[in-house]
Design a protein around this motif. Structure first.
Motif, PDB file in Angstrom:
ATOM      1  N   LYS A  88      12.125   7.172  17.190  1.00 41.03           N
ATOM      2  CA  LYS A  88      11.883   8.469  17.245  1.00 41.03           C
ATOM      3  C   LYS A  88      10.521   8.948  16.848  1.00 41.03           C
ATOM      4  CE  LYS A  88      16.078  10.498  15.584  1.00 41.03           C
ATOM      5  NZ  LYS A  88      16.571  11.246  14.709  1.00 41.03           N
ATOM      6  N   TYR A 119      -5.920  -0.131  -5.424  1.00 37.64           N
ATOM      7  CA  TYR A 119      -5.714  -1.531  -5.391  1.00 37.64           C
ATOM      8  C   TYR A 119      -5.998  -2.052  -6.560  1.00 37.64           C
ATOM      9  CZ  TYR A 119      -6.206  -0.678  -0.417  1.00 37.64           C
ATOM     10  OH  TYR A 119      -5.911  -0.217   0.892  1.00 37.64           O
ATOM     11  N   PRO A 127      -4.030  13.242  -4.732  1.00 43.81           N
ATOM     12  CA  PRO A 127      -2.543  13.421  -4.225  1.00 43.81           C
ATOM     13  C   PRO A 127      -1.800  13.244  -5.621  1.00 43.81           C
ATOM     14  CG  PRO A 127      -3.218  11.345  -3.366  1.00 43.81           C
ATOM     15  CD  PRO A 127      -4.726  11.975  -4.101  1.00 43.81           C
ATOM     16  N   TYR A 135      -9.645  15.217  -2.029  1.00 43.96           N
ATOM     17  CA  TYR A 135      -8.126  15.196  -2.449  1.00 43.96           C
ATOM     18  C   TYR A 135      -7.484  14.500  -3.179  1.00 43.96           C
ATOM     19  CZ  TYR A 135      -3.036  15.219  -1.199  1.00 43.96           C
ATOM     20  OH  TYR A 135      -1.677  15.121  -1.090  1.00 43.96           O
ATOM     21  N   LYS A 171       4.831  24.294  10.339  1.00 45.07           N
ATOM     22  CA  LYS A 171       5.166  22.807  10.650  1.00 45.07           C
ATOM     23  C   LYS A 171       6.557  22.366  10.536  1.00 45.07           C
ATOM     24  CE  LYS A 171       3.576  18.620  10.798  1.00 45.07           C
ATOM     25  NZ  LYS A 171       2.971  18.000  12.047  1.00 45.07           N
ATOM     26  N   TYR A 205       9.304   8.565   2.298  1.00 47.63           N
ATOM     27  CA  TYR A 205       9.962   7.773   1.308  1.00 47.63           C
ATOM     28  C   TYR A 205      11.312   8.216   1.109  1.00 47.63           C
ATOM     29  CZ  TYR A 205       4.951   7.524  -0.139  1.00 47.63           C
ATOM     30  OH  TYR A 205       3.592   7.010  -0.211  1.00 47.63           O
ATOM     31  N   GLU A 225      -1.652   7.279   0.115  1.00 47.36           N
ATOM     32  CA  GLU A 225      -2.017   8.602  -0.007  1.00 47.36           C
ATOM     33  C   GLU A 225      -3.400   9.240  -0.416  1.00 47.36           C
ATOM     34  OE1 GLU A 225       0.734  11.156  -0.705  1.00 47.36           O
ATOM     35  OE2 GLU A 225       2.482   9.928  -0.483  1.00 47.36           O
ATOM     36  N   GLU A 231       1.184  11.857  -5.992  1.00 47.68           N
ATOM     37  CA  GLU A 231       1.263  10.122  -6.019  1.00 47.68           C
ATOM     38  C   GLU A 231       0.097   9.407  -5.758  1.00 47.68           C
ATOM     39  OE1 GLU A 231       4.179   8.809  -6.904  1.00 47.68           O
ATOM     40  OE2 GLU A 231       5.807  10.290  -6.399  1.00 47.68           O
ATOM     41  N   TYR A 245       6.695  11.719  17.528  1.00 51.59           N
ATOM     42  CA  TYR A 245       6.308  12.677  16.673  1.00 51.59           C
ATOM     43  C   TYR A 245       4.878  13.138  17.050  1.00 51.59           C
ATOM     44  CZ  TYR A 245      10.156  12.429  13.120  1.00 51.59           C
ATOM     45  OH  TYR A 245      11.093  12.547  12.506  1.00 51.59           O
ATOM     46  N   LYS A 246       4.633  14.555  17.131  1.00 56.22           N
ATOM     47  CA  LYS A 246       3.312  14.958  17.159  1.00 56.22           C
ATOM     48  C   LYS A 246       2.573  14.741  15.877  1.00 56.22           C
ATOM     49  CE  LYS A 246       5.325  18.691  17.961  1.00 56.22           C
ATOM     50  NZ  LYS A 246       5.565  20.089  17.884  1.00 56.22           N
ATOM     51  N   ASP A 247       1.322  14.672  15.905  1.00 56.37           N
ATOM     52  CA  ASP A 247       0.566  14.613  14.761  1.00 56.37           C
ATOM     53  C   ASP A 247       0.741  15.736  13.567  1.00 56.37           C
ATOM     54  OD1 ASP A 247      -1.053  12.348  14.344  1.00 56.37           O
ATOM     55  OD2 ASP A 247      -2.334  12.818  15.961  1.00 56.37           O
ATOM     56  N   GLU A 283      15.481   5.494  14.395  1.00 57.01           N
ATOM     57  CA  GLU A 283      14.654   6.305  13.548  1.00 57.01           C
ATOM     58  C   GLU A 283      12.986   5.906  13.998  1.00 57.01           C
ATOM     59  OE1 GLU A 283      15.190   9.415  10.103  1.00 57.01           O
ATOM     60  OE2 GLU A 283      16.467   7.289  10.430  1.00 57.01           O
ATOM     61  N   ARG A 333      -1.047  18.360   3.437  1.00 57.06           N
ATOM     62  CA  ARG A 333      -1.387  17.333   4.417  1.00 57.06           C
ATOM     63  C   ARG A 333      -2.007  18.104   5.487  1.00 57.06           C
ATOM     64  NH1 ARG A 333       3.657  13.530   3.556  1.00 57.06           N
ATOM     65  NH2 ARG A 333       2.646  12.478   1.640  1.00 57.06           N
ATOM     66  N   ILE A 387      -4.468  15.340   7.587  1.00 55.68           N
ATOM     67  CA  ILE A 387      -3.625  14.027   7.782  1.00 55.68           C
ATOM     68  C   ILE A 387      -2.543  14.507   8.687  1.00 55.68           C
ATOM     69  CG2 ILE A 387      -1.897  12.851   6.690  1.00 55.68           C
ATOM     70  CD1 ILE A 387      -3.500  13.174   4.023  1.00 55.68           C
ATOM     71  N   THR A 388      -1.997  15.539   8.696  1.00 53.47           N
ATOM     72  CA  THR A 388      -1.021  15.861   9.987  1.00 53.47           C
ATOM     73  C   THR A 388      -1.753  17.471  10.474  1.00 53.47           C
ATOM     74  OG1 THR A 388       0.380  17.408   8.468  1.00 53.47           O
ATOM     75  CG2 THR A 388       0.905  15.062   8.900  1.00 53.47           C
ATOM     76  N   GLN A 389      -1.023  17.734  11.694  1.00 51.64           N
ATOM     77  CA  GLN A 389      -1.581  18.942  12.225  1.00 51.64           C
ATOM     78  C   GLN A 389      -0.417  20.102  12.175  1.00 51.64           C
ATOM     79  OE1 GLN A 389      -3.318  17.932  16.089  1.00 51.64           O
ATOM     80  NE2 GLN A 389      -4.978  16.679  14.950  1.00 51.64           N
ATOM     81  N   LYS A 396      14.216   7.242   2.174  1.00 48.91           N
ATOM     82  CA  LYS A 396      15.005   7.405   3.358  1.00 48.91           C
ATOM     83  C   LYS A 396      15.774   5.666   3.840  1.00 48.91           C
ATOM     84  CE  LYS A 396      15.001  10.430   7.119  1.00 48.91           C
ATOM     85  NZ  LYS A 396      14.326  11.240   7.838  1.00 48.91           N
ATOM     86  N   LEU A 437       4.155   7.498   5.116  1.00 48.61           N
ATOM     87  CA  LEU A 437       4.134   8.787   4.319  1.00 48.61           C
ATOM     88  C   LEU A 437       5.937   9.276   3.988  1.00 48.61           C
ATOM     89  CD1 LEU A 437       1.107  10.826   5.645  1.00 48.61           C
ATOM     90  CD2 LEU A 437       1.406   9.681   3.570  1.00 48.61           C
ATOM     91  N   GLU A 479       0.868  -1.161  -0.008  1.00 52.63           N
ATOM     92  CA  GLU A 479       0.029   0.030   0.205  1.00 52.63           C
ATOM     93  C   GLU A 479       0.879   1.234   0.100  1.00 52.63           C
ATOM     94  OE1 GLU A 479      -2.844  -0.035   3.253  1.00 52.63           O
ATOM     95  OE2 GLU A 479      -4.020  -1.536   2.209  1.00 52.63           O
TER      96      GLU A 479
END
Lengths: 441, 304
Positions: A435, B87, B81, B79, B13, A424, A216, B83, A439-441, A432, B49, B54-56, A426, A422, A209
């Motif tokens: 870590k 399925y 995207p 949305y 951000k 890519y 995405e 990329e 992370y915050k959202d 990592e 995002r 998706i993020t804040q 790396k 999300l 996925e």
């Protein structure tokens, strides 16, 4: 919740309707049945070339009697050895057995001679030895004027009958340990396979996925955690379905196969026990054992074992598949590169597997007890101990810890997953991953 | 705020010591097509995002349709995207139904709307096909339908035309215009500046996480014009005519001049006509968005 349900449904339905799933689910029991049939036929196979053996009894100990076998016939002769050897080509004998006289009646060894163009095969050699040994024994009993009944009485077979200390608890029979070990071993192996097969399935699916960029599109509608949980639950349901089908189909197919091919499973048992030198196996004994085993099997508390097994199945599956999901989310397009990330997950599984092997032999050793409580090992070790009816507090503690750890790991993996899917291009290290949890959202 | 579907205020951000978005603010007017532009890695995707929840954002506020952004809002956003994947083993119809239902549509509602969209695109017979049987362009149509089927208030399209042939690109473009007519607001993100000029009314240009340019396309172009005019003519130019303007380019029958103020251009044209020069064309040269983009993103380079 609606969305989670939709995701679960999709994950489940797309898998169980796939042709490869249906084939694997049906072919695996077939393969088992086939294996059973092949093994059965191999054990039932007996040497089909019958042999005739000329016996020269110089000692006279045999008294002209040596019991024939299905494919082995003894023929006593008074012809001298030289004559037999000379005319061997024309005769219909396959070998000549020469039994010289016994020097000393108390001797525990006796050498006989076997003349044949070829070395005797192992089964013939052991048969001849067994027959002669039997006859010599009878001869010695007679010659020494012993009482056969007294002699029989010398050998005493000891049967250990376990009895509980507490009068009210269930009485166990001598087979309880063996049956419980067998069932525990099977359950432990099933759990081990479940964790690997379905955990890996989750990991691969998460990776797909991610690399095909489906996430995405998905995460604009659903939260990453929902996506991950939906997948884990969906694949878990697939696993339960598959295992349930196997549990029903494998014994049924084996039963059908043994009826169709006329394989008697006690014959296998007999063959397995019949080793050169071992005492002849009493078929009545085998039947009694089988009946006792069946009775033992039925007397186990399945109403407790099965639900517990399903619980450990789910707990272990959730615990490990969530970790696999987290690792899958961190992997890039290169499967090989991410493989090292799975090592920290597979090591506890493999350790648990070995502890399980020890645990079925010594289910109440402190190693077995503590491993079945430690949440990372419990899903594999505890099911192996269930048939030995471990103390309730151990089961309760194990369940409690496993449930809490599973929930914690699912949550933790969700934290990693939401960042990983999300990310890519790396190369990801374990550090990592750690870590990402913060992370915050 | 009432006439804006989306308002971003001082969005910040950071990812792991890297500042992806640094105090970006802009507003998307209701019912408009808005260009979100910027080079790769400028922070566009980070912004999108945040808008799609998706993020804040670490700091700042996002308002959608007058409300602070909350977790139910994604159902009002569509949305697509840059990329994007589907399925591969799923059937087109099942896949669309799945995505539509995840956006909160009921099964019957989703089915009805999807059918009408597929009729519109003439692809009803794809319903039972597997996604992997479709070409990339065909999959893009499916993705477009999935993005708009729940009739979002705000549509975010990231490079919607990439991989489409001109015919299908036009088809999608027409649909985008139609959706705007129906009152949908659209954020359009792309590197293709000629598309932006054609489609967008307003733009915001992001670079290195910062908002460096915002406004109506015509205003932005006006802001960066250099008062240059190109004159196509026939015959000879009289001597001394061009003394009051700066000539920046000259070729047979064409001359490019730079004036210091707009009035000067009128005077020049009048004089040309008075002197009997046959003027074929008199055009103000406006910079293209592409030039502005390159100039703003790489200030060292100038456009000509």
């Amino acid at each position: 919740m609606d969305k989670l349900w939709l995701i679960i449904k999709r994950e489940y339905l797309t898998r169980v309707t796939r042709r490869s799933f249906i084939l694997a689910t049906l072919l695996t029991p077939l393969a088992f049945a086939l294996f059973f049939v092949v093994v059965g036929l191999i054990f039932q196979y007996e040497s089909d070339d019958s042999k005739r053996i000329a016996v020269i009894d110089e000692s006279g100990m045999l008294g002209g009697v040596l019991k024939d076998e299905e494919n082995l016939f003894f023929k006593f002769t008074t012809q001298p050895l030289a004559e037999l050897r000379a005319g061997f080509e024309e005769s219909d004998f396959d070998g000549i057995l020469l039994v010289p006289p016994l020097d000393d009646i108390l001797s525990r060894r006796h050498t006989v001679f076997y003349y044949a163009p070829k070395q005797p095969t192992l089964d013939i050699e052991s048969l001849i030895r067994a027959r002669l040994s039997e006859r010599l024994r009878d001869y010695k009993i007679e010659a020494l004027a012993l009482d056969p009944a007294q002699l029989e009485a010398l050998d005493t077979r000891i049967e250990l009958e376990p009895e509980p200390i507490d009068e009210n608890s269930q009485d166990a029979s001598k087979l309880t340990g063996a049956i419980a070990a067998a069932i525990g071993g099977i359950m432990g192996i099933v759990m081990y396979l479940v964790v690997f097969i379905y955990g890996m399935m989750v990991m691969r699916s998460v990776m797909e996925e991610k690399t095909s960029r489906i996430v995405e599109v998905m995460i604009s509608s659903v939260r990453p955690f929902q996506l991950m949980l939906g997948k884990i639950v969906g694949v878990g349901a697939v696993g339960l379905t598959q295992v349930a089908i196997w549990v029903v189909l494998i014994p049924v197919l084996i039963l059908i196969a043994s009826l169709v091919f006329g394989i008697d499973s006690s014959a296998q048992l007999e063959m397995a026990q019949q080793q050169p030198g071992a005492a002849a196996f009493d078929p009545n004994d085998a039947e009694a054992m089988a009946a006792l085993a069946l009775q033992e099997f039925q007397s186990l508390n399945w109403w407790a074992i099965l639900p517990l097994f399903i619980f450990f199945f789910l707990g272990g599956y959730f615990l490990y598949s969530s970790l696999f999901a987290a690792v899958g989310s961190a992997m890039g397009d290169d499967l090989g590169e991410g493989q090292s990330l799975t090592i920290p997950i597979t090591i506890p599984v493999i350790i648990a597997f070995y502890i399980m092997i020890v645990a079925v032999q010594a289910p109440n050793s402190s190693l077995a007890v503590w491993a079945s409580i430690f949440p990372l090992f419990a899903p594999i070790v505890m099911p192996a101990r269930l048939a030995f009816s471990p103390p309730v507090w151990e089961i309760a503690l194990s369940i409690g810890l496993l449930a809490a750890t599973s929930i914690f790991f699912v949550w933790l993996s969700g934290r990693i997953y939401r960042v990983g899917i999300l990310m890519y291009g790396k190369k990801i290290t374990l550090r990592e991953l750690g870590k990402w949890m913060f992370y915050k959202d | 705020m009432a006439d804006h579907i989306l308002v971003l205020e001082d969005i910040v951000k950071a990812y792991d010591r890297h500042l992806a978005v640094d105090r970006v603010s802009f507003a998307v007017p209701r019912g408009s097509i808005f260009g979100l532009l910027g080079p790769n890695g400028a922070g566009k995707t980070s912004l999108i995002r945040i808008i799609t929840t998706i993020t804040q954002a670490d700091e700042g506020q996002v308002w959608l349709d007058g409300q602070r952004l909350h977790s139910r809002h994604p159902e009002q956003i569509g949305y697509m995207p840059e990329e994007r994947g589907l399925y591969k083993k799923m059937k087109v119809g099942d896949h669309l139904l799945y995505l539509a239902r995840l956006k909160g549509l009921s099964k019957t509602e989703a089915k009805a709307r999807l059918t009408s969209w597929m009729e519109k695109f003439g692809i009803v017979d794809w319903w039972g096909k597997k996604v992997e049987e479709l070409s990339k362009g065909m999959q893009q149509k499916i993705q477009f339908i999935a993005t708009v089927v729940h009739e979002p208030k705000l549509l975010i399209l990231d490079e919607p035309f990439s991989g489409l042939d001109p015919v299908n690109a036009n088809l999608i473009k027409d649909e985008i215009y139609q959706l705007r007519e129906q009152g949908m607001s659209i954020i359009f993100s792309t590197h293709r500046m000629e598309q932006v000029e054609e489609v967008c009314e307003r733009i915001v240009l992001i670079n290195k996480g910062r908002n460096i340019l915002e406004g109506k396309v015509s205003e932005v172009k006006d802001r960066f014009k250099e008062n240059r005019f190109r004159i196509d003519y026939k015959g000879e130019l009289p001597e001394g005519l061009l003394s009051q303007v700066k000539v920046v380019g000259q070729s047979a029958g064409q001359i490019t001049v730079e004036v210091s103020e707009d009035a000067q251009a009128n005077a020049l044209l009048r004089e040309l006509l008075d002197k009997g020069v046959y003027v074929q064309a008199f055009n103000e040269i406006l910079p293209t968005l592409n030039q502005i983009f390159i100039q703003q993103v790489n200030p060292a380079e100038t456009y000509g």
